[in-house]
Design an enzyme around this catalytic site. Structure first.
Site, short mmCIF file in Angstrom:
data_model
loop_
_atom_site.label_atom_id
_atom_site.label_comp_id
_atom_site.label_asym_id
_atom_site.label_seq_id
_atom_site.Cartn_x
_atom_site.Cartn_y
_atom_site.Cartn_z
N LEU A 89 43.89 41.61 41.23
CA LEU A 89 43.82 40.35 40.49
C LEU A 89 43.14 40.42 39.12
CD1 LEU A 89 43.15 37.87 43.45
CD2 LEU A 89 45.30 38.40 42.31
N LEU A 91 42.64 41.52 35.24
CA LEU A 91 43.46 41.96 34.11
C LEU A 91 43.05 43.39 33.73
CD1 LEU A 91 45.57 40.94 32.00
CD2 LEU A 91 43.65 40.36 30.53
N ASN A 106 52.91 47.42 38.33
CA ASN A 106 52.46 46.25 39.11
C ASN A 106 53.66 45.65 39.83
OD1 ASN A 106 50.72 44.12 40.01
ND2 ASN A 106 51.58 42.81 38.42
N HIS A 108 54.97 41.85 41.15
CA HIS A 108 54.71 40.41 41.08
C HIS A 108 55.68 39.71 42.03
CE1 HIS A 108 53.38 36.67 39.28
NE2 HIS A 108 54.64 36.28 39.29
N ASP A 149 51.49 40.09 33.67
CA ASP A 149 52.91 40.00 34.07
C ASP A 149 53.91 40.09 32.91
OD1 ASP A 149 51.94 39.56 36.67
OD2 ASP A 149 51.80 37.40 36.29
C1 GRF Z 1 51.97 40.65 46.69
O1 GRF Z 1 52.71 39.49 46.90
C2 GRF Z 1 52.20 41.14 45.28
O2 GRF Z 1 53.44 40.80 44.76
C3 GRF Z 1 51.11 40.46 44.50
O3 GRF Z 1 50.03 40.38 45.38
C4 GRF Z 1 50.47 40.40 46.73
C5 GRF Z 1 49.72 41.46 47.43
O4 GRF Z 1 49.94 41.42 48.81
N1 GRF Z 1 50.84 41.13 43.27
P1 GRF Z 1 49.34 42.56 49.73
O5 GRF Z 1 47.85 42.61 49.50
O6 GRF Z 1 50.01 43.84 49.35
O7 GRF Z 1 49.66 42.13 51.13
#
Ligand code: GRF
Length: 204
Positions: A89, A91, A106, A108, A149
């Site tokens: 989370l 940056l 990454n 998303h 993103d």
């Molecule tokens: C996923 O939905 C990903 O797209 C986003 O954060 C979430 C992470 O999920 N960036 P996890 O921790 O891998 O279960």
């Protein structure tokens, strides 16, 4: 013959279900090693998963992360080639992007460029997709640049949203696609880079 290994560091803030899939997938690939898992949260489940898989972990300190570039030295010392963000989370600071050009990925949970940017993570993304009456959603895998993103898109997969789908249903469909594709996209990108590198060597 010694096979050169590409080493990955995974950055994750939470559950790490994607990280787990990547770890499982790469355990069968001799050319790729998950060499480190980093998190900004000391009790993130992803750190436990890493430890269970004998992968070294590191908890990031916010001040050090943003106010020094010590991490680069540590990553380079561990011979890390790729940084894979999986639900991370924070940056990514410019010094890290400069140290790993086109080597930070990454995922998303929506079809960028829509539904991305600061504050767009987790359930908020799926809620926004739901409220915008979208007929499709799906994960985007992209390079990381200095803005949330906004890096170049590498891969997208789509799922249909039915009229009865709630945000939680959308989340489930998208996560399933993330698990299906993130590990193989990482593998193919790394292998593609290796072949470009070796072709360059032959041509020199
Ligand atoms: C996923 O939905 C990903 O797209 C986003 O954060 C979430 C992470 O999920 N960036 P996890 O921790 O891998 O279960």
């Amino acid at each position: 013959m010694v096979i050169p290994i590409d080493k990955i560091a995974i950055f994750a803030s939470g559950t790490g279900s994607n990280a787990k899939k990547i770890i499982q997938h790469c355990s069968d690939i001799p050319e790729i090693e998950i060499a480190m898992v980093l998190s900004n949260r000391p009790n993130a489940k992803v750190l436990q998963t890493a430890t269970e898989n004998n992968i070294p972990t590191k908890v990031l300190d916010r001040n050090t992360f943003y106010q020094s570039s010590d991490l680069v030295e540590e990553l380079k010392k561990a011979e890390i080639d790729w940084l894979i963000l999986a639900g991370f989370l924070w940056l990514v600071p410019p010094y890290l992007i400069e140290a790993y050009p086109n080597k930070i990925l990454n995922i998303h949970p929506a079809l960028l460029p829509k539904f991305g940017g600061k504050g767009m993570y987790g359930a908020r993304v799926h809620q926004a997709v739901f409220e915008a009456n979208q007929q499709q959603s799906g994960p985007t895998i992209h390079y990381v640049n200095a803005h949330y993103d906004e890096g170049a898109i590498i891969f997208q997969a789509t799922c249909q949203i039915t009229p009865t789908d709630q945000p939680e249903d959308i989340a489930k469909k998208v996560l399933q696609l993330e698990h299906q594709y993130y590990p193989i996209v990482i593998e193919s990108l790394i292998k593609k880079n290796r072949s470009i590198k070796s072709t360059k060597k032959v041509l020199q």
